[in-house]
Design a protein around this motif. Structure first.
Motif, PDB file in Angstrom:
ATOM      1  N   VAL A  81       0.849  -1.194   0.000  1.00  0.00           N
ATOM      2  CA  VAL A  81       0.000   0.000   0.000  1.00  0.00           C
ATOM      3  C   VAL A  81       0.890   1.251   0.000  1.00  0.00           C
ATOM      4  N   PRO A  82       0.690   2.203  -0.928  1.00  0.00           N
ATOM      5  CA  PRO A  82       1.516   3.434  -0.977  1.00  0.00           C
ATOM      6  C   PRO A  82       1.355   4.254   0.327  1.00  0.00           C
ATOM      7  N   GLN A 120      -1.169  10.308  -7.242  1.00  0.00           N
ATOM      8  CA  GLN A 120      -1.262   9.606  -8.530  1.00  0.00           C
ATOM      9  C   GLN A 120       0.019   8.850  -8.847  1.00  0.00           C
ATOM     10  N   ARG A 121       1.165   9.519  -8.565  1.00  0.00           N
ATOM     11  CA  ARG A 121       2.442   8.851  -8.844  1.00  0.00           C
ATOM     12  C   ARG A 121       2.624   7.654  -7.926  1.00  0.00           C
ATOM     13  N   ALA A 122       2.246   7.792  -6.694  1.00  0.00           N
ATOM     14  CA  ALA A 122       2.410   6.684  -5.741  1.00  0.00           C
ATOM     15  C   ALA A 122       1.515   5.515  -6.118  1.00  0.00           C
ATOM     16  N   LEU A 123       0.281   5.839  -6.505  1.00  0.00           N
ATOM     17  CA  LEU A 123      -0.645   4.752  -6.905  1.00  0.00           C
ATOM     18  C   LEU A 123      -0.139   4.040  -8.158  1.00  0.00           C
ATOM     19  N   ALA A 124       0.379   4.815  -9.127  1.00  0.00           N
ATOM     20  CA  ALA A 124       0.890   4.211 -10.366  1.00  0.00           C
ATOM     21  C   ALA A 124       2.064   3.291 -10.072  1.00  0.00           C
ATOM     22  N   LEU A 125       2.994   3.790  -9.196  1.00  0.00           N
ATOM     23  CA  LEU A 125       4.159   2.957  -8.857  1.00  0.00           C
ATOM     24  C   LEU A 125       3.734   1.704  -8.110  1.00  0.00           C
ATOM     25  N   ALA A 126       2.767   1.852  -7.249  1.00  0.00           N
ATOM     26  CA  ALA A 126       2.276   0.687  -6.496  1.00  0.00           C
ATOM     27  C   ALA A 126       1.645  -0.328  -7.450  1.00  0.00           C
ATOM     28  N   GLU A 128       2.385  -0.721 -10.610  1.00  0.00           N
ATOM     29  CA  GLU A 128       3.467  -1.366 -11.367  1.00  0.00           C
ATOM     30  C   GLU A 128       4.146  -2.442 -10.529  1.00  0.00           C
ATOM     31  N   ARG A 129       4.371  -2.112  -9.238  1.00  0.00           N
ATOM     32  CA  ARG A 129       5.004  -3.097  -8.369  1.00  0.00           C
ATOM     33  C   ARG A 129       4.146  -4.368  -8.249  1.00  0.00           C
ATOM     34  N   VAL A 130       2.851  -4.171  -8.121  1.00  0.00           N
ATOM     35  CA  VAL A 130       1.948  -5.334  -8.006  1.00  0.00           C
ATOM     36  C   VAL A 130       1.994  -6.184  -9.279  1.00  0.00           C
ATOM     37  N   GLN A 131       1.949  -5.470 -10.433  1.00  0.00           N
ATOM     38  CA  GLN A 131       1.995  -6.208 -11.703  1.00  0.00           C
ATOM     39  C   GLN A 131       3.315  -6.949 -11.865  1.00  0.00           C
ATOM     40  N   ARG A 132       4.417  -6.267 -11.466  1.00  0.00           N
ATOM     41  CA  ARG A 132       5.724  -6.902 -11.595  1.00  0.00           C
ATOM     42  C   ARG A 132       5.815  -8.133 -10.701  1.00  0.00           C
ATOM     43  N   ARG A 133       5.302  -7.969  -9.480  1.00  0.00           N
ATOM     44  CA  ARG A 133       5.332  -9.122  -8.585  1.00  0.00           C
ATOM     45  C   ARG A 133       4.477 -10.270  -9.122  1.00  0.00           C
ATOM     46  N   GLU A 134       3.321  -9.929  -9.711  1.00  0.00           N
ATOM     47  CA  GLU A 134       2.464 -10.972 -10.298  1.00  0.00           C
ATOM     48  C   GLU A 134       3.172 -11.656 -11.465  1.00  0.00           C
TER      49      GLU A 134
END
Length: 862
Positions: A81-82, A120-126, A128-134
């Protein structure tokens, strides 16, 4: 933003005013907000698990619970969570520490206008992190799945470098080829491959490397660690570096050994079935036993797939001799060195496969010459022939011979192979027996059984040859009072008498003479007469005189035999049948006038005038309704039940009454009137049969005769179609055609017979046995039954030859799936013998004479 779900914000703030200010700024994001405010660690932990925020916004300095503690709790409970700090006072060092500690960003309270973009930037990075982890989790799962598949699959998966050295192999190779992976890695990939296929692959390697496209479906032989052969189907693709340079190949090999073996077995079975099926045709086409053997050996190679074949026969002296062979000349020379085989020396005979089969009467199978028993003395000769597998089949009871089949490859045969080979041996034995019978039947077809002399068929053929070469004369000699001799001495004695008379005549004829026993008690002589008929006349008169003065000795009795003769001559190119008929007309005149010999005179026109009279009256007969049908019953031999009837044409002349069919039928055929009369016969017989069916006589069928003139008429099939086709479902009319009619032009006859069969009519061959060639073509004819000619039935109880001939006809017909009808049954002994010979149906005066329909109904139908 309106399409996005509500943004769940966890606000860590002890000041309600500051919290409201933050929320007011966040609403500028354009998304619906759902907010929960906490101010201590317990509430935050509960919100993280229960509320499930999308974003955490935290003050940095709060009494009893500061931002660092909140960030640490987030790292422990919800690191994805950001987390954004919003604080009034946040030094640079503190901000850097916060970012290093896992915070997404920090915003000073006096610069809250940065908060929306930071969120917005924090949500976008979060995200991306979720997608990368998936993706990483999916990749790890995929790799694990692939590793599991590679290690558990039954397929051999491998890799090799550009030099063909194995760099990887899964464990499945051990179940396929018997090698552990570590025994292959580091070695040439082609090491276990069959030597011949390895050579093939090495030859294609430059082509494969040049194309660098891999391969698919390359089926090759590999050697198992235990030495056995496995067939593997290979698929591979190239491995390249980032610059496209070939590093090696990665592939998968599938064990298709069982599929290949099954395919080979199917091919082998197909060949064996083709070989077996062809043997029936070989038997029918062969003229004699030698041709049967020769063709069988050739078919074994052409259809059976064998490399060589030979048939050996016992020569009658206890030795196997080579009777037929097919294969290369080199093999033939080796084979000839192996025969003859002396069966009298059992130990020496058993040293050969053929000798073993002959002595034991059982098939001998050698799957691989390399594994031959040590006492097989002919092993080296088999190897010299290139033979790897051999089968020797005993032929016939006894046996009388062997069939040897050789193959270039070792092959283990199964029970189905053995059964098919046993049937092959049986077919050859049956074929030999058939041809042995046919040889005797051929002799009977061209010779009279009573005397052994050539018959009418043979005489005409040879006489025609004389006429083609020049003028010729024919004399027909008849025994006067023959039936009186039969009455007084019996038929057997009289047959001996005919044989003695024929032998005496033959002994006095010149070598170039054609001589035959035509009929029951007549003989014929054919001679070329380039200088006129007088020398022939003198010869005939001498024969008559000798018979008059010199008695014939029959069974020790001196019998005076009186001969009379008719003599006729014809120029070159005349028809033998006409010359023979003229001589018979002269003989009839000789007997009538009691003259020893009468020469044919073209003035013998009485018959012509009589024929002209018959022809004139016949042209009115059909229009005036003078024809009628008589019916003769057909009975089943087995249960003596009425099975049908034959319709026979009769002519009731207004002045002469019933005229003999022998008198008028030939005239109708010669003039072509038989075509219209035949149509009338078929229509009348059809109407009568339908009438009987309507009376409840189920299964009652009526047969009618078809003449050659009718059969060849262009409108014949059309007429048959019109009257027969409406009754195809339950046909009532059958057709009978003479053997000679069909055999005169069999290629034309077969298509017409097939059309008749489409109407569900049954076709019978009438007068069977009076021809010869039918034996070669009988299996091709679409017919349902054979009618044995009355001449054979008449002699069935009198001569062994007649009995043998009728028996063979019945067996032949039954083997081809045909019924057999015997006609002309006049004596109870004939009927009894026909029952014993398993004849199907019979007709004749013993069972009922031909009679009008009304009498037939009254007498036989009740």
């Amino acid at each position: 933003m309106a399409d996005l779900p509500p943004l769940r914000v966890l606000l860590i703030e002890d000041s309600a005013d500051d919290a409201g200010l933050v929320l007011r700024v966040l609403r500028s994001l354009g998304r619906e907000l759902v907010c929960e405010q906490v101010a201590d660690a317990g509430a935050m932990a509960a919100a993280l698990s229960g509320f499930g925020p999308d974003l955490i916004v935290s003050d940095h300095s709060m009494p009893g619970f500061d931002g660092r503690q909140a960030l640490a709790l987030r790292e422990r409970l919800a690191p994805e969570v950001p987390f954004i700090f919003v604080s009034a006072t946040l030094g640079e060092d503190t901000a850097v520490q916060a970012l290093h500690g896992g915070a997404s960003d920090y915003v000073l309270k006096d610069k809250l206008q940065r908060l929306p973009s930071a969120v917005q930037r924090a949500l976008a990075l979060a995200h991306e992190r979720v997608q990368r982890r998936e993706a990483e989790r999916a990749l790890r799962a995929s790799e694990e799945r692939l590793r599991s598949i590679v290690e558990t699959t039954d397929e051999w998966i491998w890799e090799c470098d550009a030099d063909g050295v194995t760099t990887y192999s899964n464990a499945s190779v051990q179940s396929i080829l018997g090698y552990r992976p570590e025994e292959l890695v580091g070695h040439q990939a082609l090491m276990p491959m069959h030597e011949e296929d390895r050579t093939q692959v090495e030859a294609r390697a430059p082509e494969v490397l040049a194309a660098a496209g891999g391969w698919r479906g390359w089926t090759l032989r590999w050697r198992h660690k235990d030495g056995t052969i496995r067939w593997l189907e290979s698929h591979a693709r190239p491995i390249r570096d980032d610059h496209g340079q070939l590093l090696g190949f990665r592939g998968i090999n599938h064990d298709v050994t069982e599929r290949i073996r099954q395919h080979e077995r199917i091919v082998r079975m197909a060949r064996m079935h083709a070989f077996l099926a062809a043997l029936g045709g070989v038997t029918l086409r062969a003229e004699d036993v030698q041709e049967l053997f020769d063709r069988t050996c050739r078919v074994a190679l052409e259809l059976g797939g064998f490399a060589a074949a030979w048939i050996g026969m016992d020569d009658g002296g206890g030795r196997i001799r080579l009777a037929a062979w097919a294969g290369s000349e080199q093999r033939r020379r080796v084979m000839e060195s192996m025969v003859p085989i002396d069966l009298g020396d059992a130990s020496a005979a058993r040293a050969s496969l053929a000798g073993r089969a002959m002595l034991t009467g059982a098939p001998v199978y050698l799957a691989d010459v390399d594994a031959a028993p040590p006492d097989l003395a002919t092993r080296r000769k088999l190897e010299a022939m290139g033979t790897r597998m051999a089968v020797v089949l005993p032929l016939g009871p006894g046996p009388w011979g062997v069939l040897s089949l050789y193959s270039d490859a070792p092959l283990a045969l199964d029970a189905e192979d053995h059964a098919l080979l046993a049937r092959v041996a049986e077919e050859i034995d049956v074929g030999k027996e058939f041809l042995d019978h046919t040889k005797r039947l051929t002799h009977l077809a061209y010779h009279r059984p009573e005397t052994g002399l050539p018959n009418r068929v043979a005489f005409r053929e040879r006489l025609q040859s004389l006429l083609e070469a020049g003028a010729a004369a024919t004399a027909v000699l008849g025994v006067v009072g023959f039936h009186d001799h039969v009455s007084s001495r019996g038929r057997e004695i009289c047959e001996w008498m005919l044989a003695a008379v024929g032998a005496r005549i033959l002994a006095q004829l010149p070598e170039q003479a054609v001589f035959a026993h035509l009929g029951e008690h007549s003989f014929s002589i054919g001679l070329s007469c380039p200088d006129g008929v007088e020398p022939v006349a003198e010869l005939v008169i001498g024969l008559l005189e000798q018979a008059r003065v010199d008695p014939t000795v029959v069974d020790g009795e001196h019998v005076m035999v009186t001969l009379r003769a008719g003599l006729a001559e014809s120029p070159a190119g005349a028809l033998a049948a006409v010359l023979e008929a003229n001589a018979e007309s002269a003989l009839a005149e000789s007997i009538r006038t009691r003259q020893p010999m009468v020469r044919y005179d073209p003035g013998f026109d009485t018959r012509i005038r009589h024929r002209t009279s018959i022809e004139r009256d016949l042209r009115r007969a059909l229009a005036e309704g003078q024809f009628e049908l008589f019916y003769q019953a057909k009975y089943s031999v087995a249960d003596q039940r009425l099975h049908g009837a034959e319709a026979l044409l009769r002519w009731r002349h207004p002045e002469r009454g019933l005229v003999s069919p022998l008198e008028f039928i030939p005239v109708t055929e010669d003039t072509g009137m038989i075509v219209d009369i035949g149509r009338w016969v078929r229509e009348q017989a059809m109407a009568q049969a339908l009438s009987w069916r309507q009376r409840g006589l189920a299964g009652m069928r009526v047969a009618v005769n078809v003449s050659a003139r009718e059969f060849s008429d262009p409108g014949f099939i059309e007429h048959c179609s019109r009257i027969l086709e409406p009754h195809c479902a339950d046909q009532v009319l059958d057709l009978e055609l003479t053997e000679s009619l069909i055999m005169d032009n069999i290629e034309t006859a077969i298509p017409l017979l097939l059309q008749l069969r489409d109407f569900d009519t049954r076709v019978a061959i009438d007068d069977f046995g009076t021809g010869y060639s039918s034996l070669n073509y009988l299996s091709r004819l679409p017919v349902d039954s054979l009618k044995i000619d009355r001449s054979f039935v008449a002699d069935i109880g009198n001569t062994p030859d007649a009995m043998s001939l009728v028996s063979y006809m019945i067996q032949l017909a039954h083997s081809l799936g045909m019924l057999v009808v015997a006609e002309g049954v006049e004596e109870e002994d004939q009927a009894r013998l026909l029952r014993l010979l398993r004849c199907d149906q019979m007709q004749g005066y013993l069972l009922g004479r031909p009679m009008p329909a009304a009498e037939f109904e009254r007498t036989l139908l009740g």
